[in-house]
Design an enzyme around this catalytic site. Structure first.
Site, PDB file in Angstrom:
ATOM      1  N   PRO A  86       0.840  -1.192   0.000  1.00 49.21           N
ATOM      2  CA  PRO A  86       0.000   0.000   0.000  1.00 49.21           C
ATOM      3  C   PRO A  86       0.879   1.248   0.000  1.00 49.21           C
ATOM      4  O   PRO A  86       1.742   1.396   0.859  1.00 49.21           O
ATOM      5  CB  PRO A  86      -0.771  -0.115   1.327  1.00 49.21           C
ATOM      6  CG  PRO A  86       0.127  -0.936   2.212  1.00 49.21           C
ATOM      7  CD  PRO A  86       0.868  -1.875   1.302  1.00 49.21           C
ATOM      8  N   GLY A  99       0.470   5.381  -0.235  1.00 54.28           N
ATOM      9  CA  GLY A  99      -0.470   6.490  -0.251  1.00 54.28           C
ATOM     10  C   GLY A  99      -0.049   7.585  -1.213  1.00 54.28           C
ATOM     11  O   GLY A  99       1.102   7.662  -1.648  1.00 54.28           O
ATOM     12  N   GLN A 142      -5.524  -1.953   3.112  1.00 53.37           N
ATOM     13  CA  GLN A 142      -4.687  -1.520   4.249  1.00 53.37           C
ATOM     14  C   GLN A 142      -5.419  -0.459   5.045  1.00 53.37           C
ATOM     15  O   GLN A 142      -5.886   0.542   4.496  1.00 53.37           O
ATOM     16  CB  GLN A 142      -3.349  -0.971   3.732  1.00 53.37           C
ATOM     17  CG  GLN A 142      -2.458  -0.387   4.831  1.00 53.37           C
ATOM     18  CD  GLN A 142      -2.676   1.101   5.031  1.00 53.37           C
ATOM     19  OE1 GLN A 142      -2.884   1.826   4.058  1.00 53.37           O
ATOM     20  NE2 GLN A 142      -2.647   1.558   6.284  1.00 53.37           N
ATOM     21  N   HIS A 165       8.180   0.251   7.316  1.00 52.79           N
ATOM     22  CA  HIS A 165       7.538   1.293   6.512  1.00 52.79           C
ATOM     23  C   HIS A 165       8.536   1.925   5.540  1.00 52.79           C
ATOM     24  O   HIS A 165       8.479   3.125   5.261  1.00 52.79           O
ATOM     25  CB  HIS A 165       6.933   2.358   7.436  1.00 52.79           C
ATOM     26  CG  HIS A 165       5.676   3.003   6.923  1.00 52.79           C
ATOM     27  ND1 HIS A 165       4.427   2.623   7.327  1.00 52.79           N
ATOM     28  CD2 HIS A 165       5.473   4.009   6.033  1.00 52.79           C
ATOM     29  CE1 HIS A 165       3.516   3.377   6.716  1.00 52.79           C
ATOM     30  NE2 HIS A 165       4.122   4.218   5.927  1.00 52.79           N
ATOM     31  N   ASP A 209       8.412  -6.584   3.918  1.00 51.26           N
ATOM     32  CA  ASP A 209       8.775  -5.507   2.987  1.00 51.26           C
ATOM     33  C   ASP A 209       9.816  -4.604   3.607  1.00 51.26           C
ATOM     34  O   ASP A 209      10.206  -4.783   4.759  1.00 51.26           O
ATOM     35  CB  ASP A 209       7.554  -4.714   2.479  1.00 51.26           C
ATOM     36  CG  ASP A 209       6.988  -3.711   3.479  1.00 51.26           C
ATOM     37  OD1 ASP A 209       7.730  -3.175   4.335  1.00 51.26           O
ATOM     38  OD2 ASP A 209       5.774  -3.436   3.393  1.00 51.26           O
ATOM     39  N   SER A 210      10.251  -3.640   2.859  1.00 51.00           N
ATOM     40  CA  SER A 210      11.243  -2.617   3.215  1.00 51.00           C
ATOM     41  C   SER A 210      12.626  -3.005   2.696  1.00 51.00           C
ATOM     42  O   SER A 210      13.398  -3.669   3.379  1.00 51.00           O
ATOM     43  CB  SER A 210      11.292  -2.340   4.725  1.00 51.00           C
ATOM     44  OG  SER A 210      10.039  -1.844   5.166  1.00 51.00           O
ATOM     45  N   ARG A 226      14.318  -4.663  -3.813  1.00 47.26           N
ATOM     46  CA  ARG A 226      14.644  -3.908  -5.028  1.00 47.26           C
ATOM     47  C   ARG A 226      14.763  -4.803  -6.259  1.00 47.26           C
ATOM     48  O   ARG A 226      15.000  -4.318  -7.366  1.00 47.26           O
ATOM     49  CB  ARG A 226      15.941  -3.122  -4.827  1.00 47.26           C
ATOM     50  CG  ARG A 226      15.829  -2.040  -3.745  1.00 47.26           C
ATOM     51  CD  ARG A 226      14.825  -0.957  -4.155  1.00 47.26           C
ATOM     52  NE  ARG A 226      14.613   0.036  -3.106  1.00 47.26           N
ATOM     53  CZ  ARG A 226      13.598  -0.002  -2.233  1.00 47.26           C
ATOM     54  NH1 ARG A 226      12.721  -1.013  -2.277  1.00 47.26           N
ATOM     55  NH2 ARG A 226      13.439   0.926  -1.329  1.00 47.26           N
TER      56      ARG A 226
HETATM   57  C1  FNR Z   1       4.295   3.954   2.025  1.00 47.95           C
HETATM   58  N1  FNR Z   1       3.921   2.920   2.876  1.00 47.95           N
HETATM   59  C2  FNR Z   1       2.625   2.843   3.323  1.00 47.95           C
HETATM   60  N2  FNR Z   1       2.229   1.824   4.134  1.00 47.95           N
HETATM   61  C3  FNR Z   1       0.965   1.713   4.540  1.00 47.95           C
HETATM   62  O1  FNR Z   1       0.645   0.782   5.266  1.00 47.95           O
HETATM   63  N3  FNR Z   1       0.032   2.646   4.144  1.00 47.95           N
HETATM   64  C4  FNR Z   1       0.353   3.693   3.354  1.00 47.95           C
HETATM   65  O2  FNR Z   1      -0.506   4.508   3.005  1.00 47.95           O
HETATM   66  C5  FNR Z   1       1.695   3.831   2.945  1.00 47.95           C
HETATM   67  N4  FNR Z   1       2.074   4.893   2.191  1.00 47.95           N
HETATM   68  C6  FNR Z   1       3.350   4.962   1.699  1.00 47.95           C
HETATM   69  C7  FNR Z   1       3.706   6.012   0.863  1.00 47.95           C
HETATM   70  C8  FNR Z   1       4.994   6.053   0.310  1.00 47.95           C
HETATM   71  C9  FNR Z   1       5.340   7.156  -0.619  1.00 47.95           C
HETATM   72  C10 FNR Z   1       5.917   5.013   0.596  1.00 47.95           C
HETATM   73  C11 FNR Z   1       7.283   4.978  -0.037  1.00 47.95           C
HETATM   74  C12 FNR Z   1       5.575   3.992   1.445  1.00 47.95           C
HETATM   75  C13 FNR Z   1       4.875   1.855   3.228  1.00 47.95           C
HETATM   76  C14 FNR Z   1       4.834   0.731   2.187  1.00 47.95           C
HETATM   77  O3  FNR Z   1       3.646  -0.008   2.305  1.00 47.95           O
HETATM   78  C15 FNR Z   1       6.016  -0.251   2.396  1.00 47.95           C
HETATM   79  O4  FNR Z   1       6.056  -0.670   3.727  1.00 47.95           O
HETATM   80  C16 FNR Z   1       7.350   0.383   2.015  1.00 47.95           C
HETATM   81  O5  FNR Z   1       7.232   1.119   0.829  1.00 47.95           O
HETATM   82  C17 FNR Z   1       8.419  -0.661   1.846  1.00 47.95           C
HETATM   83  O6  FNR Z   1       9.670  -0.068   1.714  1.00 47.95           O
HETATM   84  P1  FNR Z   1      10.391   0.157   0.295  1.00 47.95           P
HETATM   85  O7  FNR Z   1      10.523  -1.187  -0.346  1.00 47.95           O
HETATM   86  O8  FNR Z   1       9.561   1.108  -0.466  1.00 47.95           O
HETATM   87  O9  FNR Z   1      11.705   0.750   0.656  1.00 47.95           O
END
Ligand code: FNR
Length: 406
Positions: A90, A92, A141, A304, A334-335, A338
């Site tokens: 997810p 945003g 989510q 996150h 996640d996190s 790549r």
């Molecule tokens: C997120 N992530 C996130 N998670 C969630 O539960 N709800 C959300 O609305 C968002 N929004 C969001 C916006 C942006 C711009 C990013 C980059 C991330 C976190 C996302 O679900 C996830 O955990 C991370 O993006 C994983 O890390 P990497 O792989 O992007 O580094």
């Protein structure tokens, strides 16, 4: 092979295949404050660094002569068989990446057979996205609002649009300290971005007239008029006058989360829905034990994407202990993913599946739906190759023997 064959015909990929180049290409096309929102992390970026560093600590140890001409990427999760162990995280406010935002991602996910987790902070409401996906898998989510009726309404809508699970994100009860957004003095929500789930919600809308919404009081400057123009245009799309949009932003800011959410609250969510509940943001083994004891259905090890606490544990480093403590609950990850070899390593450390984050947002920024599709295809192609080359032809057979601790 597809990429090389297309290359013979002079056709190059729409988005860079290399993850670093993909990020740089997105940076080159996006307004700086939008890129900062997507790419940025908490504090000095130490958690983001830890996320990618962690992968270097777990090298793959391939086995020879155990390959197969066909690999099987499929995985079992929460009673469903999915084509691969990949889901779209997810994210945003995807309108920071592309005007079609979540809708383009929904179409790409459906076309590629990858489940899409709709964000609470989406730029396109879940009903519209679901309608564009046909029967393809989608999850929802949830950020647990301090307004329980709103939370419940989100859950009900998620059921209605056919979500297969509720992902409750636990790590964002407060918004992280994000210097790049602060330096731009720019948070997309303030301009009414990322509020589509709220603006289309009957409970949220019924709150806008009530007097208990605190007023926003920005300085009355020319810049405010520009911001108001964007807010006003958004309001026009959903039939809300500017005053109501200001109230919506204020109401959202005041109630988007419940900072004192506790383990006991989970029993309410359980009463509201029969969908599986997946807790996102678990890093400590004791929290995994607590989740198992509370009858949760799955966990997502995640920080996150390094956006919440600066200098927290790299997500991959936290994975093995959480898996060990989870008492057999499926653990997702996640996190820092790549590429496909990263997916492989997360599977080796016990993840049942992984969420792809920023890379697909960069694909979206560069080429819309087609860009997201290419990013997904590339990750899955690399995973497929890695399974073949490492001598583990079935994704579900990847285990701890496939990596070593460096
Ligand atoms: C997120 N992530 C996130 N998670 C969630 O539960 N709800 C959300 O609305 C968002 N929004 C969001 C916006 C942006 C711009 C990013 C980059 C991330 C976190 C996302 O679900 C996830 O955990 C991370 O993006 C994983 O890390 P990497 O792989 O992007 O580094």
């Amino acid at each position: 092979t597809g990429i090389y064959v297309a290359g013979l015909g002079g056709e190059l990929p729409k988005v860079p295949v290399d993850a670093g180049a993909l990020e740089r290409a997105a940076e080159a096309v996006l307004p700086p404050s939008d890129f900062a929102y997507l790419a940025g992390g908490a504090g000095q970026g130490r958690t983001m660094q830890a996320n990618t560093d962690a992968f270097a600590r777990w090298p793959i140890v391939p086995r020879m002569m155990r390959g197969s001409a066909r690999r099987d990427l499929s995985t079992e999760l929460l009673g469903h068989t999915y084509a691969s162990p990949l889901l779209l995280a997810p994210i945003g406010v995807l309108e920071c990446a592309h005007p079609e935002a979540d809708l383009a991602v929904a179409r790409a996910a459906a076309a590629e057979g990858v489940p899409y987790i709709f964000s609470s902070q989406a730029s396109v409401d879940m009903e519209t996205c679901a309608a564009a996906m046909g029967e393809a898998a989608r999850w929802f989510q949830l950020y647990w609002s301090s307004d329980d009726e709103l939370t419940r309404s989100f859950v009900r809508r998620a059921e209605d649009v056919g979500a297969q699970a509720i992902v409750l994100t636990l790590d964002t009860t407060l918004l992280g300290w994000r210097p790049r957004d602060l330096d731009f003095s720019s948070l997309p929500f303030m301009r009414g971005r990322g509020l589509a789930q709220y603006l289309s919600d009957p409970v949220f809308r019924s709150r806008l007239s009530s007097a208990n919404t605190p007023a926003l009081n920005p300085p009355r400057t020319p810049a405010l008029l520009t911001a108001m123009a964007e807010l006003g245009a958004k309001g026009a799309e959903v039939g809300l006058p500017l005053e109501a949009m200001l109230a919506a932003v204020a109401r959202f800011s005041a109630t988007f989360s419940r900072p004192d959410l506790s383990w006991d609250d989970l029993s309410r969510l359980r009463e509201w829905t029969r969908l599986p509940i997946v807790l996102k943001g678990i890093l400590h083994p004791d929290d995994a034990r607590e989740a198992a004891a509370r009858g949760m259905d799955a966990l997502i090890v995640s920080n996150h994407g390094g956006r919440q606490i600066d200098g927290s544990v790299g997500a991959l480093d936290a994975l093995p202990a959480v898996v060990a403590a989870a008492g057999g609950l499926p653990v997702l990850f996640d996190s820092g993913i790549r590429g496909g070899a990263d997916v492989f390593r997360a599977l080796a450390l016990g993840a049942r599946a992984v969420l792809l984050g920023r890379p697909y947002a960069y694909g979206l920024a560069l080429a819309g739906e087609a860009g997201v599709r290419e990013v997904i295809q590339n990750v899955l192609a690399e995973l497929d190759l890695t399974l073949g080359l490492a001598g583990v032809p079935r994704a579900r057979d990847v285990d701890r023997q496939a990596v070593t601790r460096n």
